[in-house]
Design a protein around this motif. Structure first.
Motif, PDB file in Angstrom:
ATOM      1  N   GLY A   1       0.795  -1.216   0.000  1.00 64.21           N
ATOM      2  CA  GLY A   1       0.000   0.000   0.000  1.00 64.21           C
ATOM      3  C   GLY A   1       0.829   1.267   0.000  1.00 64.21           C
ATOM      4  O   GLY A   1       0.338   2.329  -0.374  1.00 64.21           O
ATOM      5  N   ASN A   2       2.083   1.169   0.403  1.00 63.58           N
ATOM      6  CA  ASN A   2       2.945   2.341   0.419  1.00 63.58           C
ATOM      7  C   ASN A   2       3.260   2.842  -0.988  1.00 63.58           C
ATOM      8  O   ASN A   2       3.727   3.958  -1.150  1.00 63.58           O
ATOM      9  CB  ASN A   2       4.237   2.077   1.193  1.00 63.58           C
ATOM     10  CG  ASN A   2       4.914   0.789   0.826  1.00 63.58           C
ATOM     11  OD1 ASN A   2       4.275  -0.251   0.752  1.00 63.58           O
ATOM     12  ND2 ASN A   2       6.205   0.817   0.603  1.00 63.58           N
ATOM     13  N   PHE A   3       2.991   2.042  -2.016  1.00 63.96           N
ATOM     14  CA  PHE A   3       3.248   2.474  -3.386  1.00 63.96           C
ATOM     15  C   PHE A   3       1.985   3.002  -4.063  1.00 63.96           C
ATOM     16  O   PHE A   3       2.022   3.379  -5.231  1.00 63.96           O
ATOM     17  CB  PHE A   3       3.833   1.322  -4.210  1.00 63.96           C
ATOM     18  CG  PHE A   3       5.166   0.870  -3.699  1.00 63.96           C
ATOM     19  CD1 PHE A   3       6.289   1.669  -3.844  1.00 63.96           C
ATOM     20  CD2 PHE A   3       5.295  -0.343  -3.040  1.00 63.96           C
ATOM     21  CE1 PHE A   3       7.524   1.262  -3.362  1.00 63.96           C
ATOM     22  CE2 PHE A   3       6.532  -0.765  -2.557  1.00 63.96           C
ATOM     23  CZ  PHE A   3       7.638   0.056  -2.717  1.00 63.96           C
ATOM     24  N   LEU A   4       0.876   3.018  -3.335  1.00 61.56           N
ATOM     25  CA  LEU A   4      -0.386   3.483  -3.901  1.00 61.56           C
ATOM     26  C   LEU A   4      -0.681   4.907  -3.463  1.00 61.56           C
ATOM     27  O   LEU A   4      -0.327   5.321  -2.362  1.00 61.56           O
ATOM     28  CB  LEU A   4      -1.530   2.566  -3.458  1.00 61.56           C
ATOM     29  CG  LEU A   4      -1.434   1.105  -3.878  1.00 61.56           C
ATOM     30  CD1 LEU A   4      -2.561   0.300  -3.244  1.00 61.56           C
ATOM     31  CD2 LEU A   4      -1.479   0.982  -5.388  1.00 61.56           C
ATOM     32  N   ASP A   5      -1.378   5.623  -4.314  1.00 55.43           N
ATOM     33  CA  ASP A   5      -1.837   6.963  -3.973  1.00 55.43           C
ATOM     34  C   ASP A   5      -2.884   6.849  -2.862  1.00 55.43           C
ATOM     35  O   ASP A   5      -3.786   6.007  -2.943  1.00 55.43           O
ATOM     36  CB  ASP A   5      -2.439   7.620  -5.222  1.00 55.43           C
ATOM     37  CG  ASP A   5      -2.948   9.003  -4.930  1.00 55.43           C
ATOM     38  OD1 ASP A   5      -2.118   9.887  -4.660  1.00 55.43           O
ATOM     39  OD2 ASP A   5      -4.186   9.177  -4.963  1.00 55.43           O
ATOM     40  N   PHE A   6      -2.765   7.697  -1.843  1.00 54.71           N
ATOM     41  CA  PHE A   6      -3.682   7.568  -0.716  1.00 54.71           C
ATOM     42  C   PHE A   6      -5.120   7.873  -1.124  1.00 54.71           C
ATOM     43  O   PHE A   6      -6.058   7.368  -0.521  1.00 54.71           O
ATOM     44  CB  PHE A   6      -3.248   8.447   0.466  1.00 54.71           C
ATOM     45  CG  PHE A   6      -3.776   7.928   1.768  1.00 54.71           C
ATOM     46  CD1 PHE A   6      -3.131   6.898   2.438  1.00 54.71           C
ATOM     47  CD2 PHE A   6      -4.948   8.422   2.309  1.00 54.71           C
ATOM     48  CE1 PHE A   6      -3.629   6.386   3.623  1.00 54.71           C
ATOM     49  CE2 PHE A   6      -5.449   7.928   3.499  1.00 54.71           C
ATOM     50  CZ  PHE A   6      -4.795   6.905   4.159  1.00 54.71           C
ATOM     51  N   LYS A   7      -5.335   8.659  -2.159  1.00 56.78           N
ATOM     52  CA  LYS A   7      -6.689   8.926  -2.658  1.00 56.78           C
ATOM     53  C   LYS A   7      -7.326   7.631  -3.151  1.00 56.78           C
ATOM     54  O   LYS A   7      -8.502   7.381  -2.916  1.00 56.78           O
ATOM     55  CB  LYS A   7      -6.634   9.977  -3.769  1.00 56.78           C
ATOM     56  CG  LYS A   7      -7.970  10.288  -4.389  1.00 56.78           C
ATOM     57  CD  LYS A   7      -8.894  10.985  -3.414  1.00 56.78           C
ATOM     58  CE  LYS A   7     -10.170  11.398  -4.120  1.00 56.78           C
ATOM     59  NZ  LYS A   7     -11.361  11.105  -3.374  1.00 56.78           N
ATOM     60  N   PHE A   8      -6.543   6.784  -3.815  1.00 55.70           N
ATOM     61  CA  PHE A   8      -7.052   5.485  -4.252  1.00 55.70           C
ATOM     62  C   PHE A   8      -7.456   4.643  -3.040  1.00 55.70           C
ATOM     63  O   PHE A   8      -8.521   4.025  -3.024  1.00 55.70           O
ATOM     64  CB  PHE A   8      -6.006   4.730  -5.081  1.00 55.70           C
ATOM     65  CG  PHE A   8      -6.376   3.295  -5.341  1.00 55.70           C
ATOM     66  CD1 PHE A   8      -7.259   2.960  -6.345  1.00 55.70           C
ATOM     67  CD2 PHE A   8      -5.855   2.283  -4.545  1.00 55.70           C
ATOM     68  CE1 PHE A   8      -7.623   1.645  -6.578  1.00 55.70           C
ATOM     69  CE2 PHE A   8      -6.211   0.956  -4.761  1.00 55.70           C
ATOM     70  CZ  PHE A   8      -7.091   0.636  -5.779  1.00 55.70           C
ATOM     71  N   ILE A   9      -6.596   4.613  -2.035  1.00 51.96           N
ATOM     72  CA  ILE A   9      -6.887   3.842  -0.824  1.00 51.96           C
ATOM     73  C   ILE A   9      -8.153   4.368  -0.158  1.00 51.96           C
ATOM     74  O   ILE A   9      -9.006   3.606   0.299  1.00 51.96           O
ATOM     75  CB  ILE A   9      -5.682   3.875   0.145  1.00 51.96           C
ATOM     76  CG1 ILE A   9      -4.485   3.170  -0.502  1.00 51.96           C
ATOM     77  CG2 ILE A   9      -6.035   3.246   1.491  1.00 51.96           C
ATOM     78  CD1 ILE A   9      -3.178   3.346   0.239  1.00 51.96           C
ATOM     79  N   GLU A  10      -8.287   5.689  -0.121  1.00 47.69           N
ATOM     80  CA  GLU A  10      -9.481   6.305   0.473  1.00 47.69           C
ATOM     81  C   GLU A  10     -10.740   5.890  -0.282  1.00 47.69           C
ATOM     82  O   GLU A  10     -11.733   5.473   0.328  1.00 47.69           O
ATOM     83  CB  GLU A  10      -9.330   7.821   0.460  1.00 47.69           C
ATOM     84  CG  GLU A  10     -10.489   8.551   1.085  1.00 47.69           C
ATOM     85  CD  GLU A  10     -10.267  10.045   1.141  1.00 47.69           C
ATOM     86  OE1 GLU A  10     -10.927  10.692   1.961  1.00 47.69           O
ATOM     87  OE2 GLU A  10      -9.433  10.575   0.368  1.00 47.69           O
ATOM     88  N   ASP A  11     -10.728   5.988  -1.603  1.00 35.87           N
ATOM     89  CA  ASP A  11     -11.895   5.597  -2.404  1.00 35.87           C
ATOM     90  C   ASP A  11     -12.214   4.115  -2.226  1.00 35.87           C
ATOM     91  O   ASP A  11     -13.378   3.727  -2.082  1.00 35.87           O
ATOM     92  CB  ASP A  11     -11.656   5.898  -3.887  1.00 35.87           C
ATOM     93  CG  ASP A  11     -11.588   7.394  -4.169  1.00 35.87           C
ATOM     94  OD1 ASP A  11     -12.025   8.195  -3.307  1.00 35.87           O
ATOM     95  OD2 ASP A  11     -11.077   7.758  -5.248  1.00 35.87           O
ATOM     96  N   TRP A  12     -11.190   3.273  -2.237  1.00 39.98           N
ATOM     97  CA  TRP A  12     -11.363   1.825  -2.056  1.00 39.98           C
ATOM     98  C   TRP A  12     -12.025   1.539  -0.711  1.00 39.98           C
ATOM     99  O   TRP A  12     -12.994   0.794  -0.621  1.00 39.98           O
ATOM    100  CB  TRP A  12      -9.992   1.161  -2.138  1.00 39.98           C
ATOM    101  CG  TRP A  12      -9.994  -0.315  -1.851  1.00 39.98           C
ATOM    102  CD1 TRP A  12     -10.019  -0.911  -0.614  1.00 39.98           C
ATOM    103  CD2 TRP A  12      -9.987  -1.366  -2.793  1.00 39.98           C
ATOM    104  NE1 TRP A  12     -10.010  -2.273  -0.747  1.00 39.98           N
ATOM    105  CE2 TRP A  12      -9.997  -2.577  -2.079  1.00 39.98           C
ATOM    106  CE3 TRP A  12      -9.959  -1.413  -4.179  1.00 39.98           C
ATOM    107  CZ2 TRP A  12      -9.982  -3.813  -2.707  1.00 39.98           C
ATOM    108  CZ3 TRP A  12      -9.944  -2.650  -4.808  1.00 39.98           C
ATOM    109  CH2 TRP A  12      -9.964  -3.825  -4.078  1.00 39.98           C
ATOM    110  N   THR A  13     -11.468   2.142   0.321  1.00 36.80           N
ATOM    111  CA  THR A  13     -11.944   1.886   1.672  1.00 36.80           C
ATOM    112  C   THR A  13     -13.382   2.335   1.859  1.00 36.80           C
ATOM    113  O   THR A  13     -14.193   1.621   2.442  1.00 36.80           O
ATOM    114  CB  THR A  13     -11.022   2.596   2.685  1.00 36.80           C
ATOM    115  OG1 THR A  13      -9.688   2.155   2.455  1.00 36.80           O
ATOM    116  CG2 THR A  13     -11.408   2.279   4.102  1.00 36.80           C
TER     117      THR A  13
END
Length: 133
Positions: free
Chosen positions: A9-21
């Protein structure tokens, strides 16, 4: 579906993680946000603790795992237990329900084809640890 593991997850944009979550939290599906390599990414995630604490996002606490590993492998009897109080993601503001504590995972102590430890970890020589803090 029980949940997801967002590996590296450290290589992903946090916006992507936010939308996913946000998408999967609506259905109560948890996601484990895992990371590899440089642990400095945790500091940027802690700036987004609102997202982590308010959604079904779980983060492995590698910092406390390292302290537990050192405790278990200490043979001197002089391990400083105060290190347990001063480390970990809960201490840094994450909700305890969003933090995964562990002593060992399949990510540690993998062996290569010659049965040598491949990742350079020493391994924990304990099966179960009970700590009362």
């Amino acid at each position: 579906l029980d949940g997801f593991r967002i590996f590296e997850g450290n290589f992903l944009d946090f916006k992507f993680i936010e939308d996913w979550t946000k998408t999967f939290s609506k259905d109560g599906i948890p996601s484990i946000l895992d990371y590899t390599g440089d642990k400095a990414v945790i500091n940027s995630w802690l700036k987004n603790s609102r997202l982590i604490n308010n959604y079904n996002l779980l983060i492995p606490d590698y910092e406390i795992r390292e302290v537990l590993a050192n405790l278990c492998n200490d043979k001197t009897g002089n391990f400083n237990l105060e290190l347990l109080e001063d480390s970990g993601l809960i201490k840094k503001g994450l909700n305890p329900e969003n933090v995964i504590h562990f002593v060992e995972t399949t990510e540690f102590d993998k062996t290569d084809w010659e049965n040598n430890i491949d990742l350079g970890h020493s391994g924990i020589k304990v099966i179960y640890v009970l700590l009362i803090l």
